[in-house]
Design a protein around this motif. Structure first.
Motif, PDB file in Angstrom:
ATOM      1  N   LEU A   1       0.824  -1.204   0.000  1.00 23.45           N
ATOM      2  CA  LEU A   1       0.000   0.000   0.000  1.00 23.45           C
ATOM      3  C   LEU A   1       0.861   1.258   0.000  1.00 23.45           C
ATOM      4  CD1 LEU A   1      -2.811  -1.115   2.447  1.00 23.45           C
ATOM      5  CD2 LEU A   1      -2.912  -0.971  -0.037  1.00 23.45           C
ATOM      6  N   GLU A   2       1.981   1.213   0.703  1.00 24.24           N
ATOM      7  CA  GLU A   2       2.908   2.340   0.672  1.00 24.24           C
ATOM      8  C   GLU A   2       3.472   2.543  -0.728  1.00 24.24           C
ATOM      9  OE1 GLU A   2       3.554   4.612   2.662  1.00 24.24           O
ATOM     10  OE2 GLU A   2       3.415   3.989   4.750  1.00 24.24           O
ATOM     11  N   SER A   3       3.733   1.426  -1.412  1.00 23.44           N
ATOM     12  CA  SER A   3       4.244   1.525  -2.782  1.00 23.44           C
ATOM     13  C   SER A   3       3.232   2.181  -3.696  1.00 23.44           C
ATOM     14  CB  SER A   3       4.605   0.129  -3.312  1.00 23.44           C
ATOM     15  OG  SER A   3       5.632  -0.443  -2.550  1.00 23.44           O
ATOM     16  N   ILE A   4       1.965   1.834  -3.512  1.00 25.02           N
ATOM     17  CA  ILE A   4       0.914   2.438  -4.327  1.00 25.02           C
ATOM     18  C   ILE A   4       0.806   3.932  -4.032  1.00 25.02           C
ATOM     19  CG2 ILE A   4      -1.581   2.513  -4.672  1.00 25.02           C
ATOM     20  CD1 ILE A   4      -1.594  -0.489  -4.326  1.00 25.02           C
TER      21      ILE A   4
ATOM     22  N   ALA B   1      -9.914  -4.972  -8.662  1.00 32.25           N
ATOM     23  CA  ALA B   1      -8.957  -5.760  -9.443  1.00 32.25           C
ATOM     24  C   ALA B   1      -7.786  -4.899  -9.898  1.00 32.25           C
ATOM     25  CB  ALA B   1      -9.660  -6.383 -10.642  1.00 32.25           C
ATOM     26  N   ILE B   2      -8.059  -3.647 -10.236  1.00 30.52           N
ATOM     27  CA  ILE B   2      -6.983  -2.731 -10.625  1.00 30.52           C
ATOM     28  C   ILE B   2      -6.021  -2.531  -9.459  1.00 30.52           C
ATOM     29  CG2 ILE B   2      -6.466  -0.337 -11.256  1.00 30.52           C
ATOM     30  CD1 ILE B   2      -9.134  -0.345 -12.836  1.00 30.52           C
ATOM     31  N   ARG B   3      -6.589  -2.345  -8.273  1.00 28.63           N
ATOM     32  CA  ARG B   3      -5.740  -2.180  -7.086  1.00 28.63           C
ATOM     33  C   ARG B   3      -4.877  -3.414  -6.873  1.00 28.63           C
ATOM     34  NH1 ARG B   3      -8.513  -2.103  -1.252  1.00 28.63           N
ATOM     35  NH2 ARG B   3      -8.822  -4.255  -1.902  1.00 28.63           N
ATOM     36  N   GLU B   4      -5.471  -4.605  -7.003  1.00 27.87           N
ATOM     37  CA  GLU B   4      -4.698  -5.823  -6.815  1.00 27.87           C
ATOM     38  C   GLU B   4      -3.583  -5.936  -7.840  1.00 27.87           C
ATOM     39  OE1 GLU B   4      -8.436  -8.393  -4.942  1.00 27.87           O
ATOM     40  OE2 GLU B   4      -7.680  -8.835  -6.960  1.00 27.87           O
ATOM     41  N   ALA B   5      -3.870  -5.546  -9.063  1.00 30.14           N
ATOM     42  CA  ALA B   5      -2.841  -5.590 -10.098  1.00 30.14           C
ATOM     43  C   ALA B   5      -1.711  -4.614  -9.784  1.00 30.14           C
ATOM     44  CB  ALA B   5      -3.458  -5.268 -11.466  1.00 30.14           C
ATOM     45  N   ARG B   6      -2.043  -3.429  -9.300  1.00 28.63           N
ATOM     46  CA  ARG B   6      -1.024  -2.448  -8.955  1.00 28.63           C
ATOM     47  C   ARG B   6      -0.177  -2.925  -7.783  1.00 28.63           C
ATOM     48  NH1 ARG B   6      -4.055   3.089  -8.123  1.00 28.63           N
ATOM     49  NH2 ARG B   6      -1.930   3.897  -8.030  1.00 28.63           N
ATOM     50  N   ILE B   7      -0.809  -3.540  -6.797  1.00 31.86           N
ATOM     51  CA  ILE B   7      -0.052  -4.100  -5.678  1.00 31.86           C
ATOM     52  C   ILE B   7       0.909  -5.167  -6.182  1.00 31.86           C
ATOM     53  CG2 ILE B   7      -0.246  -5.522  -3.597  1.00 31.86           C
ATOM     54  CD1 ILE B   7      -2.887  -4.072  -3.026  1.00 31.86           C
ATOM     55  N   THR B   8       0.408  -6.020  -7.064  1.00 35.44           N
ATOM     56  CA  THR B   8       1.246  -7.092  -7.601  1.00 35.44           C
ATOM     57  C   THR B   8       2.433  -6.528  -8.360  1.00 35.44           C
ATOM     58  OG1 THR B   8      -0.677  -8.564  -7.757  1.00 35.44           O
ATOM     59  CG2 THR B   8       1.250  -9.140  -9.071  1.00 35.44           C
ATOM     60  N   VAL B   9       2.199  -5.503  -9.185  1.00 40.82           N
ATOM     61  CA  VAL B   9       3.294  -4.871  -9.925  1.00 40.82           C
ATOM     62  C   VAL B   9       4.338  -4.322  -8.960  1.00 40.82           C
ATOM     63  CG1 VAL B   9       3.914  -2.901 -11.378  1.00 40.82           C
ATOM     64  CG2 VAL B   9       1.971  -4.327 -11.988  1.00 40.82           C
ATOM     65  N   ALA B  10       3.873  -3.631  -7.917  1.00 43.36           N
ATOM     66  CA  ALA B  10       4.800  -3.019  -6.964  1.00 43.36           C
ATOM     67  C   ALA B  10       5.626  -4.069  -6.228  1.00 43.36           C
ATOM     68  CB  ALA B  10       4.019  -2.164  -5.960  1.00 43.36           C
ATOM     69  N   LEU B  11       4.972  -5.138  -5.799  1.00 42.84           N
ATOM     70  CA  LEU B  11       5.688  -6.164  -5.055  1.00 42.84           C
ATOM     71  C   LEU B  11       6.628  -6.968  -5.928  1.00 42.84           C
ATOM     72  CD1 LEU B  11       2.996  -7.502  -2.558  1.00 42.84           C
ATOM     73  CD2 LEU B  11       4.833  -5.889  -2.137  1.00 42.84           C
ATOM     74  N   ARG B  12       6.182  -7.295  -7.133  1.00 37.21           N
ATOM     75  CA  ARG B  12       7.055  -8.037  -8.044  1.00 37.21           C
ATOM     76  C   ARG B  12       8.296  -7.223  -8.390  1.00 37.21           C
ATOM     77  NH1 ARG B  12       7.649 -12.909  -8.643  1.00 37.21           N
ATOM     78  NH2 ARG B  12       7.654 -13.043 -10.934  1.00 37.21           N
ATOM     79  N   ALA B  13       8.102  -5.908  -8.549  1.00 35.10           N
ATOM     80  CA  ALA B  13       9.245  -5.037  -8.819  1.00 35.10           C
ATOM     81  C   ALA B  13      10.191  -4.981  -7.620  1.00 35.10           C
ATOM     82  CB  ALA B  13       8.770  -3.628  -9.166  1.00 35.10           C
ATOM     83  N   GLY B  14       9.634  -5.191  -6.425  1.00 31.43           N
ATOM     84  CA  GLY B  14      10.451  -5.188  -5.218  1.00 31.43           C
ATOM     85  C   GLY B  14      11.081  -6.528  -4.897  1.00 31.43           C
TER      86      GLY B  14
END
Length: 250
Positions: free
Chosen positions: A102-105, A165-178
């Motif tokens: 959530l901080e990443s978002i 679903a958009i939020r979940e996708a954004r979280i996934t992008v942020a975490l995968r990048a991390g």
């Protein structure tokens, strides 16, 4: 000690002491010849241990543990308590991962990245907005990271990504990048799905982390008492008391 005395020493009511004895949380009290319960200091220790353990892991798990550690071999009883520490740490890691996402978002909103403002998006629109392939989004759906809706079209059905679903996708992008792996991301998504309003999610997670800390401290406080029950149970009087003839429920 009689029931009133052990209740006062452990800060329980007399009825609570009787109930916890009936549930096996504390050993069965010995009985005097006239049928009255006779408790020992071991019962006071067990009652105090149960109070802290219930705070740490909940009353149901605490009742089960208090019964089992008196019966299990020492290594299994100790492992049972160690498992509670591991479970609490797992809950903390899950909450921290969700907070990180959530901080990443929130940080993402301050960058020049293209914002996602639509109420819903197609898979093509979302893949362009997030800079990932449509096949990647389909894979994330397959492994349970993103849950788009299906809408009817002339040719059948199509994916439609709602705000959730958009939020979940954004979280996934942020975490995968991390550097988070898929199982770790799935754990985080599960934690985030348990939350309500996104705007309050970080505050909710901070509250959850504080509660986990309090539960962990309760588990640490009870450690010595539980160790005595596990290691010296029979010697200290944690074993079941023997009943005399003519017992009465006192």
């Amino acid at each position: 000690m009689n029931t009133a005395a052990v209740a006062a020493a452990a800060n329980y009511s007399a009825q609570q002491v009787r109930d916890l004895e009936a549930l096996g949380v504390i050993p069965a009290a010995a009985r005097s010849r006239n049928g009255y319960r006779r408790f020992s200091t071991a019962h006071v220790h067990a009652l105090r241990a149960y109070r802290h353990l219930a705070q740490a892991v909940g009353p149901v798990a605490a009742r089960r543990a208090m019964r089992e550690i008196r019966l299990l071999p020492r290594d299994e009883a100790a492992a049972l308590i160690c498992g509670f520490h591991a479970e609490l740490n797992g809950e903390r890691q899950q909450a921290l991962a969700a907070r990180c996402a959530l901080e990443s978002i929130r940080a993402e909103a301050t960058t020049e990245a293209k914002p996602v403002e639509a109420d819903s998006m197609t898979i093509t629109e979302l893949s362009h907005a997030l800079g990932v392939r449509a096949s990647t989004l389909r894979y994330w759906e397959k492994v349970g990271l993103v849950a788009p809706e299906r809408v009817a079209t002339r040719g059948g059905t199509a994916r439609r990504y709602t705000l959730t679903a958009i939020r979940e996708a954004r979280i996934t992008v942020a975490l995968r990048a991390g550097g988070y792996r898929i199982p770790e991301v799935r754990t985080t998504i599960t934690a985030v799905r348990d939350l309500n309003e996104v705007s309050d999610s970080i505050a909710a997670l901070d509250t959850r982390l504080e509660v986990i800390a309090q539960r962990a401290l309760a588990l640490l406080r009870v450690g010595t008492l539980l160790a005595e029950i596990i290691e010296f149970g029979e010697r200290l009087g944690y074993g079941a008391g023997t009943a005399s003839t003519g017992e009465r429920d006192r």
